[in-house]
Design a protein around this motif. Structure first.
Motif, PDB file in Angstrom:
ATOM      1  N   LEU A 199       9.134 -49.432 -25.989  1.00 43.41           N
ATOM      2  CA  LEU A 199       8.133 -49.348 -27.047  1.00 43.41           C
ATOM      3  C   LEU A 199       7.586 -50.738 -27.321  1.00 43.41           C
ATOM      4  N   THR A 202      -0.434 -53.050 -33.702  1.00 44.23           N
ATOM      5  CA  THR A 202      -1.126 -51.902 -33.118  1.00 44.23           C
ATOM      6  C   THR A 202      -1.934 -51.217 -34.212  1.00 44.23           C
ATOM      7  N   LEU A 207       4.659 -45.503 -33.405  1.00 49.10           N
ATOM      8  CA  LEU A 207       4.247 -45.143 -32.041  1.00 49.10           C
ATOM      9  C   LEU A 207       4.867 -43.817 -31.607  1.00 49.10           C
ATOM     10  N   ASP A 228       3.036 -40.100 -30.976  1.00 50.87           N
ATOM     11  CA  ASP A 228       3.162 -39.356 -29.720  1.00 50.87           C
ATOM     12  C   ASP A 228       3.565 -37.901 -29.969  1.00 50.87           C
TER      13      ASP A 228
END
Length: 859
Positions: free
Chosen positions: A397, A402, A441, A445
């Motif tokens: 990861l 981000t 993250l 997903d």
């Protein structure tokens, strides 16, 4: 007078006597109840709540009467029996149950037209009056009532033994403060069982029945003490105590209970009472003669938890180094057995009776923001073999800045608690060290609904609907209860089975028969809780079949979560090697801290014990710099140590279906020959990596240029080194760390290797700054020329040049990384993108972003 007239007169007298006697009988005694009715007129015993070892927690008071617990006479102190007899009826064991002198005195007063004020009732008469006469008649002061009482007493004395009558008196008389009987009085006034009363305390209690309101020691301690001295003197005169015993009792200080109705574990008791209301109606409790409720609580553990919480809050609010208070006034703790769902300790707040800090609020049941304590649920959902592409403990990861877009098309930029970035991290370290960016993250997903579905399956019912949340859910954006969150972690400990926390072991009626036995709710133990060996279970009402465990999580995933959360090395990045999260045995643990320090949590477990802790303020006032490690962590640590002291160390039992594979520590893939750092990792069978690491690339540099060597580089100028071939998103981080990037060494036009392709197209071009759909504000407090915005692009290829565009005009043209420049803020709405040419001279354009700059507000 003739004989005929005499007979007539005698007959008339006899008739009148019979009629008068009958009338008097009808007037005085005809409607009196039979002594046999005493048993149906007793004050019903209270509902007694006890811990698992039958140590008392609380007596639920009858709404009409009050607290009452019956004891056999041989369990009532002899001094209390003697004090009662000396005070109320010195001839108790010798009289026929009535006081003839008292009756005659009452008749004489009545004939003179006065009110019967004198006492003189025997113990038997008082039992008859209080148990067989109705309340209205008991309050009357007439000769009729005295005669009726005496008649009943005489009949009771013929029916019951003296010991039975004395036991009735001591168990049924009213002693004030809603206490019926000496056991209730002892608990109410002195906070102890009757069996533990001293002579001085027994004398005080024995003196209360004459006038409970007047002699109540809580409201009139001086009158209570004076009455006690009278009782002690009567005992001395009757020969029950010696002069020395009298002197000692007179001098003994009387220490009363801090509250009229002592209660242990008050928040837990209130939860038990609520469950009892659902199990039994008031009529059922009356018919059963009162109840004894044996709970799951361990009072020793409860006392430890309360002490540890109190000590920690004192440390937080009065630091030893003299620093300012951390403003933390409330805390809660829940301890569960993960296999049978039993609550072993529950502290709902630091001080139930502290109204100023909201102490009566049960914070174990109040939904609060959990911070990072929700992350294990998200990772468990991602690791599930039911996912199309399950994540693994070795999934890489990128822990770097981000930008995520919410469903409202707004940018969301999470940051780690430490504000640091760590580049490529494996899932194990990301979870154990509670890194925020990787958690978002993963949630991005798998999707918020997937994580929320698992949370609901595990027992969290306070989150609402998925469309109420964005990716901030990964950092604890939804309210949960401490009790529910602790139960979630219990599922990790027991192999993936949902539990519903259990409060009650069994319930007995007044005769000791078990009328309710609890089964574990959705636990992993299929046997009912064993009743005490001396209790009959013939009348027990229970479920027809024990519910089977409901497995909501793959047992291998549950074990992996436990293995990660118990990995002290994996959490070293954020917590260091010797934090309060480490015990002397395997223990999985996770912390949580919310923004502005409103709430902090620590929830952790061994294979057989799960403990959750919350610290904060009931009114949601923020604390001062208190985290899950510094606030809740010490409470969790010290309670776990206290509870597990002397118990053998146990490991989390690994289920079948897991394999261990060596991976490269940076990428999580199979190590290539150049990978210098390796580790062994566990995988669900079938999810282990098959690709080989490409992050580490062995290269030859030209010492003269610092670039890759070529055919013109002489042998003596060739230097072999390892370079990193990372995805473009990690390039800015790698450069900030001074790492050697392959992308920075390639000749113009060459592509980086397959590591770059892992994020999409090998030659993909992205504008990573500024953030899309963001508003930037010009500050009036700073010079305008000092307020600039960074533009930066990243790519998977070494482009010959990249041009950054703003509002249709080229902002900067750059020929080598980093491809960045700075732009002075200009108010308005702006559009930006990047353009470049790859190795095939193909023009590549990034996605276009928009952002706004707002002018400084006018004063």
């Amino acid at each position: 007078m003739s004989m005929t007239k005499l007979w007539r007169a005698l007959l008339l007298f006899l008739f009148l006597s019979i009629v008068t006697g009958w009338s008097l009988y009808q007037y005085l005694f005809a409607d009196l109840p039979a002594p046999a009715e005493i048993s149906s007129r007793l004050v019903m015993p209270s509902v007694r709540i006890v811990d698992r070892e039958e140590r008392p927690l609380y007596d639920i008071l009858d709404s009409e009467y009050g607290r009452q617990t019956s004891l056999p006479l041989d369990q009532i102190p002899l001094t209390l029996q003697q004090a009662t007899i000396a005070t109320e009826d010195q001839n108790f064991y010798h009289n026929p149950g009535v006081d003839v002198t008292g009756i005659l005195r009452a008749l004489w007063i009545n004939l003179r037209g006065g009110e019967v004020l004198a006492g003189g009732s025997t113990i038997t008469q008082q039992v008859a009056r209080n148990l067989l006469l109705d309340a209205d008649e008991r309050s009357q002061r007439t000769a009729r009532r005295k005669l009726r009482e005496s008649w009943l007493a005489w009949r009771v004395a013929r029916k019951l033994s003296k010991d039975d009558i004395l036991a009735l008196y001591l168990n049924q008389m009213y002693y004030g403060a809603m206490a019926y009987g000496v056991e209730a009085a002892a608990q109410t006034y002195f906070g102890k069982p009757a069996a533990d009363l001293t002579l001085a305390e027994s004398a005080l209690i024995a003196g209360l029945t004459q006038s409970p309101a007047s002699y109540n020691p809580f409201t009139n301690p001086a009158a209570a003490k004076a009455r006690q001295l009278i009782v002690l003197d009567l005992m001395r005169q009757a020969g029950h105590i010696t002069a020395d015993e009298y002197d000692l009792a007179v001098r003994q200080p009387l220490r009363y209970a801090s509250t009229p109705y002592p209660i242990r574990a008050p928040h837990f008791v209130m939860m038990v009472q609520a469950e009892l209301d659902a199990l039994f109606s008031q009529d059922e409790i009356y018919q059963l003669g009162g109840l004894t409720v044996r709970t799951t609580l361990d009072l020793n553990w409860q006392d430890q938890a309360e002490r540890i919480i109190d000590e920690q809050l004192q440390r937080l609010n009065t630091p030893a180094d003299g620093s300012p208070s951390h403003n933390a006034h409330n805390a809660a703790l829940v301890a569960l057995n993960p296999h049978n769902s039993q609550i072993l300790a529950l502290v709902g707040n630091a001080d139930y009776f502290d109204a100023a800090s909201g102490g009566a609020i049960n914070m174990a049941l109040v939904p609060r923001q959990p911070g990072s304590a929700l992350k294990p649920i998200i990772y468990a959902a991602a690791l599930s073999p039911g996912q199309p592409q399950p994540w693994t403990a070795a999934s890489m990861l990128p822990d770097v800045r981000t930008v995520f877009m919410t469903h409202e098309d707004e940018p969301y930029v999470p940051v780690n608690f430490s504000r640091d970035e760590h580049g490529p991290v494996l899932l194990r370290r990301a979870l154990a060290s509670s890194l925020n960016i990787p958690a978002v993250l993963v949630l991005d997903d798998i999707g918020v609904p997937t994580a929320m579905d698992l949370a609901a399956d595990l027992g969290i019912g306070t989150l609402g609907e998925p469309d109420e949340y964005d990716l901030s859910f990964a950092l604890g954006g939804g309210p949960v209860r401490l009790l529910d969150l602790t139960a979630v972690y219990a599922a990790f400990a027991n192999g993936g089975s949902r539990i519903t926390p259990e409060l009650i072991l069994d319930v007995r009626d007044a005769a000791g028969n078990v009328v309710y036995t609890a089964y574990p709710k959705y636990g992993t133990m299929a046997e009912p809780v064993e009743a005490k060996p001396d209790a009959s279970t013939s009348s027990a009402t229970e479920a027809t079949a024990c519910p089977q465990p409901i497995r909501v999580l793959d047992e291998r995933v549950a074990w992996l979560i436990s293995d990660i959360l118990s990995d002290n090395e994996a959490r070293r990045l954020s917590f260091g090697p010797n934090s309060v999260l480490q015990l002397d045995r395997p223990a999985a643990v996770k912390t949580g801290t919310t923004n502005d320090f409103h709430d902090n949590w620590t929830v952790g477990y061994t294979p057989d014990l799960v403990v959750g802790v919350w610290v904060g303020n009931a009114d949601s006032e923020p604390m001062e710099n208190v985290t899950g490690v510094s606030g809740a962590g010490p409470i969790w640590h010290y309670f776990m140590r206290a509870a597990l002291a002397g118990q053998p160390e146990t490991d989390f039992v690994q289920p079948p279906g897991l394999i261990q594979v060596e991976v490269c520590a940076l990428s999580g893939l199979l190590p290539g020959e150049d990978c210098p750092y390796r580790r062994r990792e566990w995988f669900l069978a079938g999810t282990q990596p098959v690709a080989t690491d490409t992050f580490y690339q062995r290269i030859t540099l030209d010492a003269r240029t610092g670039r890759l060597a070529n055919d013109t580089t002489p042998p003596e100028q060739r230097i072999e080194q390892l370079a990193l071939d990372l995805p473009p998103a990690l390039h800015p981080w790698a450069r900030s760390q001074g790492l050697l990037l392959l992308a920075d060494l390639l000749p113009v036009g060459d592509l980086a290797s397959t590591s770059s392709a892992s994020t999409g197209s090998a030659s993909g071009l992205r504008l990573i700054s500024p953030d899309p759909n963001t508003i930037y504000r010009i500050s009036p407090a700073l010079p305008l020329d000092a307020q600039k915005l960074r533009f930066e692009a990243v790519t998977g290829a070494n482009f010959s040049q990249i041009t950054l565009w703003l509002d249709g005009e080229p902002l900067a043209t750059l020929t080598e990384p980093p491809f960045e420049t700075w732009w002075s803020l200009i108010p308005g709405q702006h559009t930006a993108w990047a353009e470049g040419s790859d190795s095939n001279d193909t023009s590549v354009t990034s996605d276009t972003i928009t952002f706004e700059v707002w002018d400084a507000p006018n004063d």
